[in-house]
Design a protein around this motif. Structure first.
Motif, PDB file in Angstrom:
ATOM      1  N   THR A   1     -13.422  12.107  -0.090  1.00  0.00           N
ATOM      2  CA  THR A   1     -13.917  13.318  -0.761  1.00  0.00           C
ATOM      3  C   THR A   1     -13.702  14.560   0.097  1.00  0.00           C
ATOM      4  OG1 THR A   1     -16.188  13.008   0.082  1.00  0.00           O
ATOM      5  CG2 THR A   1     -15.663  12.030  -2.049  1.00  0.00           C
ATOM      6  N   GLU A   2     -13.189  14.371   1.305  1.00  0.00           N
ATOM      7  CA  GLU A   2     -12.794  15.506   2.151  1.00  0.00           C
ATOM      8  C   GLU A   2     -11.332  15.869   1.951  1.00  0.00           C
ATOM      9  OE1 GLU A   2     -14.513  17.458   4.104  1.00  0.00           O
ATOM     10  OE2 GLU A   2     -16.432  16.434   3.785  1.00  0.00           O
ATOM     11  N   GLY A   3     -10.625  15.117   1.082  1.00  0.00           N
ATOM     12  CA  GLY A   3      -9.196  15.349   0.884  1.00  0.00           C
ATOM     13  C   GLY A   3      -8.876  15.976  -0.453  1.00  0.00           C
TER      14      GLY A   3
ATOM     15  N   LEU B   1       0.844  -1.196   0.000  1.00  0.00           N
ATOM     16  CA  LEU B   1       0.000   0.000   0.000  1.00  0.00           C
ATOM     17  C   LEU B   1       0.881   1.247   0.000  1.00  0.00           C
ATOM     18  CD1 LEU B   1      -2.654  -1.056   2.689  1.00  0.00           C
ATOM     19  CD2 LEU B   1      -2.920  -1.105   0.195  1.00  0.00           C
ATOM     20  N   LYS B   2       0.512   2.222  -0.826  1.00  0.00           N
ATOM     21  CA  LYS B   2       1.301   3.445  -0.917  1.00  0.00           C
ATOM     22  C   LYS B   2       0.882   4.491   0.108  1.00  0.00           C
ATOM     23  CE  LYS B   2       2.022   2.631  -5.847  1.00  0.00           C
ATOM     24  NZ  LYS B   2       1.890   3.157  -7.219  1.00  0.00           N
ATOM     25  N   THR B   3      -0.212   4.238   0.784  1.00  0.00           N
ATOM     26  CA  THR B   3      -0.669   5.113   1.859  1.00  0.00           C
ATOM     27  C   THR B   3      -1.539   4.300   2.796  1.00  0.00           C
ATOM     28  OG1 THR B   3      -1.936   7.113   2.399  1.00  0.00           O
ATOM     29  CG2 THR B   3      -2.678   5.851   0.515  1.00  0.00           C
ATOM     30  N   ARG B   4      -1.584   4.722   4.051  1.00  0.00           N
ATOM     31  CA  ARG B   4      -2.484   4.073   5.012  1.00  0.00           C
ATOM     32  C   ARG B   4      -3.742   4.885   5.239  1.00  0.00           C
ATOM     33  NH1 ARG B   4       2.290   2.656   9.394  1.00  0.00           N
ATOM     34  NH2 ARG B   4       3.600   1.472   7.939  1.00  0.00           N
ATOM     35  N   SER B   5      -3.841   6.011   4.554  1.00  0.00           N
ATOM     36  CA  SER B   5      -5.030   6.852   4.675  1.00  0.00           C
ATOM     37  C   SER B   5      -6.154   6.268   3.833  1.00  0.00           C
ATOM     38  CB  SER B   5      -4.708   8.276   4.206  1.00  0.00           C
ATOM     39  OG  SER B   5      -4.554   8.301   2.795  1.00  0.00           O
TER      40      SER B   5
ATOM     41  N   TYR C   1     -12.202  12.058   8.360  1.00  0.00           N
ATOM     42  CA  TYR C   1     -11.038  12.101   7.476  1.00  0.00           C
ATOM     43  C   TYR C   1      -9.747  12.288   8.265  1.00  0.00           C
ATOM     44  CZ  TYR C   1      -7.975  13.472   3.621  1.00  0.00           C
ATOM     45  OH  TYR C   1      -6.939  13.548   2.717  1.00  0.00           O
ATOM     46  N   GLU C   2      -9.807  13.008   9.373  1.00  0.00           N
ATOM     47  CA  GLU C   2      -8.613  13.320  10.165  1.00  0.00           C
ATOM     48  C   GLU C   2      -8.275  12.241  11.179  1.00  0.00           C
ATOM     49  OE1 GLU C   2      -6.842  15.807   9.355  1.00  0.00           O
ATOM     50  OE2 GLU C   2      -8.269  16.780   7.990  1.00  0.00           O
TER      51      GLU C   2
END
Length: 691
Positions: A272-274, A164-168, A298-299
Motif C-alpha cells: 500500500t506504499e506503492g 513470479l512476475k516480480t520479486r517485490s 517497502y524500499e
C-alpha cells in the motif's frame, strides 16, 4: 489467445472477451462503434491486446473499482460507488478492476459519475478512446522433468519461483504470480533453458523427504526460494538470517503455514506504499502494534522484508490474517508430484498427514422409505468394495482437498488429469452453454422454472438446452457434444446412467464434450471419474443414495451458486456448511473451476443479523471466496454507502453496521446468497418485511 473486442448488436457498445477464461465485460457507448486494432505499448502496464473506438460516453453495467492515473501510471484519484469526479482536459489512463483487466487511455476532459449500479464516463464530445485488456489467465511456461529422487524433486520445485512476475511485495497480487512450470516424473532430471531459477537469496533447507518437500512447495514458490538438502528445516537468506521451520507447538507443517500466511499478509500491507495506496482495513488494525514503518520497509530487499516480517509474533496479527482459501492433504506417493504445481498455483496450504479409515457410511439424512435417485433403495449402506474412504486433515481454510488414492470425506477429490484437461480446453467467445438432462419425471421439480437457476445475468449470455427422458444413444450424443456445464437429474445404478431403454457407462465414451457437471443421482461418483478421464475438468457427484426431496433442494441451490460465480468447490462448501448437503456429495477433479463470473469479481455470501442494540441498524458480515483470478492477496470493497475501507480477500470481513435502506440497496445490486438470522436465502428473494 488474446482478449478480443466484439461490437455489440443489441445496443451500442463493445464487449471485451477473454476467450481462454471465458470472461466477458460489456461497455456501452453513445453510438454504435467499430473497434480497430491499436498498439499495446501505449499503456504503462502489461497489455495483451488493445483497440480504439470513438465515442463521447462509456457506460459500465455495474460498478468496478477504477483508478484514474496520469499517462505515466501515477494515481490521481480512485472512483467507486456514489462518486462524481470532474477531470480537466488531460492525458489519462484509467484502470478498471473488471473480470478482465481493462485500461482506458484518452486525451480529453471527463466526468465520471457512479450510482449504486452504474458507472458512466462522459467526455463531453466525441473522443478517441484506446482500450487495453489483459487476461488473468496463466499457463505453465515449460515442463521440468525429474526422477523420484527427493533431491531431484527439491531442485524441480525450486523452479516454481521463476513464474513470479516480480520479486517485490507486489507479488502478493494474484495477477503478478504466474503459473509454476509443469513437473513430469521421468528417468532423468532436466530443466529447459527457458526456465531460470530466481536469484532471491532465499532458500529452504530440508531433510530430503517427500513428507517435507510437498508442504514447503507453496512457500518456496511465493518466496522464489530454492529448496536444498539440510539437517533441520530452516528458512535461510544470504544476509545471514535463519528461521527454524520446526515449532514446538505448530510443528513443521504448522510453521510452514504460519510463514506463508504471515509473509503474504504483511506484503499486502507493505504494497500500500506503492502503486495501490488505499485505506486497507488490516493495516489500520495492526500498524500501531509493529516496530517498523511500512514506507521504509517497502524500499528494502526481499531478504530484509522477510526478516522484519518474521520478527513479528504471529499472535500479533493472527486474528487479522484472511481465512485461507484452500488446504490440501497429499499422500506421499511420488506420482503426486506432477499435480503439485497446480496446487501451488492456487496458493494451497499442503500437508501430508491424512488419516485413513475404511468403509464408513456417508450420511443420507432421509428416512429409509424415501424415494431415492437410485433404482432400488435396497442398495442403501452398501459401499464400493474396491475403494477405501479417507478423512483428510481438517483446517480452518474455506475449502479442503485431497490428492491421493481413496474417496475423501468432505473434501475435493483431486485428479491430475483434470488439471491437464483444463489447460487443454478450447477457447470460446460465445455464450455460456448449459445442458440440463432430466431422465426421471418425478425429479423434474429440480429444474422446472429453471430460469431462476441459470441465465438471469444481464451482462452474460447463456444458451440453455433442456433434454428429458433420453435414450441411451441420445444421452451419449449429449455427453459428446461440447457444453460448459451438464446438470444431470436422474437415476444412476451400478455406476451407470439409467435411460428409458437401457444403461450408459461413460467409460465406453472415448472423448466427452462436457467441461463441468453436477450428477445429481445416487452413487454417481464412478461416472464422475469416468467423465474426468474422458476429458471433463471437474464436477459434483454423490457417494451414496440421495432422497429425491433433498436432491431437488441441493440441485437448485448449487445451480444458483454456480450461476453467481462460485466455483464448484465453493458452491458445495456453502451448501455443506448450511447443512443443505452432507458428505454424500463431493467434488471430483479441479474444484476451482467456475462456469460463470461473479459480477463483483469475488463471490460473496452475506450474513445479516437483524437483532442489534440499535434501532434500524443491522450487523452485516461478508464472507468472501477467492477465485483463481481474485485469489489470496487480492482486495475487496463492498459497494455499501459510507464504507470506504478495503479488505483483504478471504473469509469474513468485520461486522459492518448498516441501516435498512442501505442494506436493501446493497441487496438490489446483485443476486447473492444471504443468511438472515440464520436462515439461508437469496438477496433478490428476501421480502422487505423480513428486514
Amino acid at each position: 489467445m488474446k482478449p478480443i473486442f466484439r461490437p455489440d448488436t443489441d445496443a451500442p457498445g463493445i464487449t471485451v472477451i477473454d476467450p481462454i477464461q471465458r470472461r466477458q465485460f460489456p461497455i456501452q457507448t453513445s453510438t454504435p462503434v467499430q473497434p480497430t486494432s491499436t498498439g499495446v505499448d501505449q499503456f504503462s502496464f502489461p497489455i495483451d491486446n488493445a483497440a480504439e473506438i470513438a465515442t463521447n460516453k462509456l457506460v459500465l453495467p455495474h460498478i468496478v473499482i477504477a483508478y484514474v492515473r496520469s499517462a505515466d501510471g501515477d494515481v490521481l484519484t480512485k472512483v467507486e460507488d456514489f462518486a462524481y469526479e470532474q477531470l480537466p482536459k488531460g492525458d489519462y489512463l484509467i484502470e478498471l478492476n473488471a473480470p478482465i483487466k481493462i485500461y482506458l487511455r484518452m486525451t480529453s476532459e471527463a466526468t465520471i459519475a457512479t450510482s449504486a449500479d452504474r458507472m458512466e464516463f462522459d467526455f463531453g464530445a466525441e473522443t478517441r478512446v484506446r482500450i487495453g485488456a489483459r487476461s488473468y489467465h496463466e499457463q505453465p511456461g515449460a515442463t521440468v522433468t525429474t526422477t523420484a529422487d527427493p533431491r531431484d524433486v527439491m531442485a524441480a520445485f525450486s523452479t516454481f519461483g521463476s513464474a513470479l512476475k516480480t520479486r517485490s511485495c507486489e507479488r502478493s497480487l494474484p495477477s503478478l504470480r504466474g503459473h509454476p512450470p509443469k513437473i513430469e516424473l521421468d528417468d532423468r532430471f532436466h530443466i529447459p533453458n527457458e526456465i531460470s531459477r530466481p536469484e532471491t537469496g532465499v532458500r529452504i533447507e530440508l531433510p530430503p523427504e517427500l513428507s517435507m518437500i510437498y508442504p514447503s512447495s507453496t512457500l518456496a514458490y511465493y518466496l522464489g526460494a530454492n529448496i536444498v538438502p539440510g539437517d533441520e528445516p530452516t528458512l535461510v537468506t544470504d544476509d545471514g538470517f535463519a528461521h527454524s521451520l520446526t515449532h514446538p507447538e505448530r510443528g513443521f507443517e504448522g510453521e510452514i503455514e504460519r510463514v506463508l500466511k504471515q509473509t503474504l499478509f504483511l506484503d499486502c500491507i507493505t504494497r500500500t506504499e506503492g502503486f495501490y495506496q488505499i485505506p486497507l482495513h488490516e493495516r489500520q488494525m495492526i500498524e500501531s502494534d509493529l516496530d517498523f514503518a511500512f514506507d521504509e520497509l517497502y524500499e528494502r530487499s526481499l531478504s530484509e522484508q522477510i526478516e522484519a516480517y518474521l520478527d513479528v509474533p504471529f499472535d500479533t496479527i493472527k486474528e487479522h490474517v484472511p481465512t485461507w482459501l484452500l488446504s490440501t492433504t497429499v499422500s506421499e506417493d511420488v506420482t503426486n508430484l506432477e499435480a503439485i504445481p497446480y496446487l501451488v498455483n492456487n496458493l494451497s496450504l499442503i500437508s501430508t498427514k491424512g488419516e485413513k479409515r475404511r468403509k464408513p457410511s456417508p450420511e443420507t439424512p432421509e428416512p429409509i422409505d424415501s424415494f431415492f435417485r437410485g433404482t432400488k433403495a435396497k442398495h442403501r449402506g452398501q459401499q464400493q468394495a474396491h475403494h477405501s474412504y479417507v478423512a483428510p486433515n481438517r483446517t480452518d481454510s474455506l475449502e479442503h482437498a485431497w490428492l491421493g488414492g481413496g474417496m475423501p470425506i468432505g473434501a475435493n477429490k483431486l485428479i491430475k488429469q483434470s488439471f491437464e484437461n483444463k489447460l487443454g480446453r478450447s477457447s470460446s467467445t460465445g455464450e455460456i452453454d448449459i445442458t440440463v438432462v432430466c431422465n426421471e419425471q418425478e425429479m423434474s421439480p429440480e429444474y422446472d422454472g429453471g430460469n431462476n437457476l441459470y441465465g438471469k445475468r444481464q451482462e452474460l449470455r447463456f444458451d440453455i438446452d433442456v433434454h428429458r427422458n433420453l435414450s441411451v444413444r441420445e444421452l451419449e450424443s449429449v455427453l459428446t457434444a461440447s457444453t460448459d456445464f451438464l446438470h444431470y437429474i436422474g437415476h444412476v445404478k451400478d455406476g451407470k446412467f439409467i435411460c428409458h431403454d437401457g444403461e450408459l457407462d461413460v467409460g465406453t465414451i472415448d472423448d466427452v464434450g462436457v467441461e463441468t457437471f453436477l450428477l445429481n443421482g445416487c452413487r454417481s461418483y464412478e461416472q464422475g471419474l469416468e467423465l474426468i478421464e474422458s476429458g471433463s475438468i471437474g464436477g459434483i457427484v454423490t457417494y451414496s443414495e440421495i432422497a429425491n426431496k433433498s436432491a431437488i433442494q441441493i440441485g437448485r441451490t448449487i445451480a444458483r451458486l454456480l450461476n453467481r460465480g462460485f466455483s464448484l468447490r465453493s458452491a458445495l462448501t456453502i451448501a455443506r456448511n448450511r447443512q443443505i448437503v452432507g458428505n454424500q456429495y463431493i467434488v471430483v477433479g479441479d474444484g476451482s473451476i467456475e462456469i460463470a463470473q461473479s459480477e463483483s469479481g469475488t463471490p460473496i455470501l452475506c450474513d445479516v443479523t437483524t437483532e442489534t442494540d440499535t434501532d434500524d441498524e443491522y450487523d452485516v458480515q461478508l464472507i468472501t471466496y477467492p477465485t483463481v483470478e481474485r485469489g489470496m492477496g487480492s482486495i475487496i470493497t463492498p459497494f455499501i454507502e459510507n464504507i470506504e475501507t478495503y479488505f483483504l480477500n478471504g473469509g469474513s470481513t468485520p461486522k459492518l453496521s448498516v441501516d435498512r435502506d442501505t442494506l436493501v440497496q446493497f441487496f438490489r445490486l446483485e443476486q447473492i446468497p444471504v443468511i438472515v438470522d440464520g436462515e439461508f436465502g437469496w438477496s433478490t428473494d428476501i421480502g422487505l418485511e423480513k428486514l
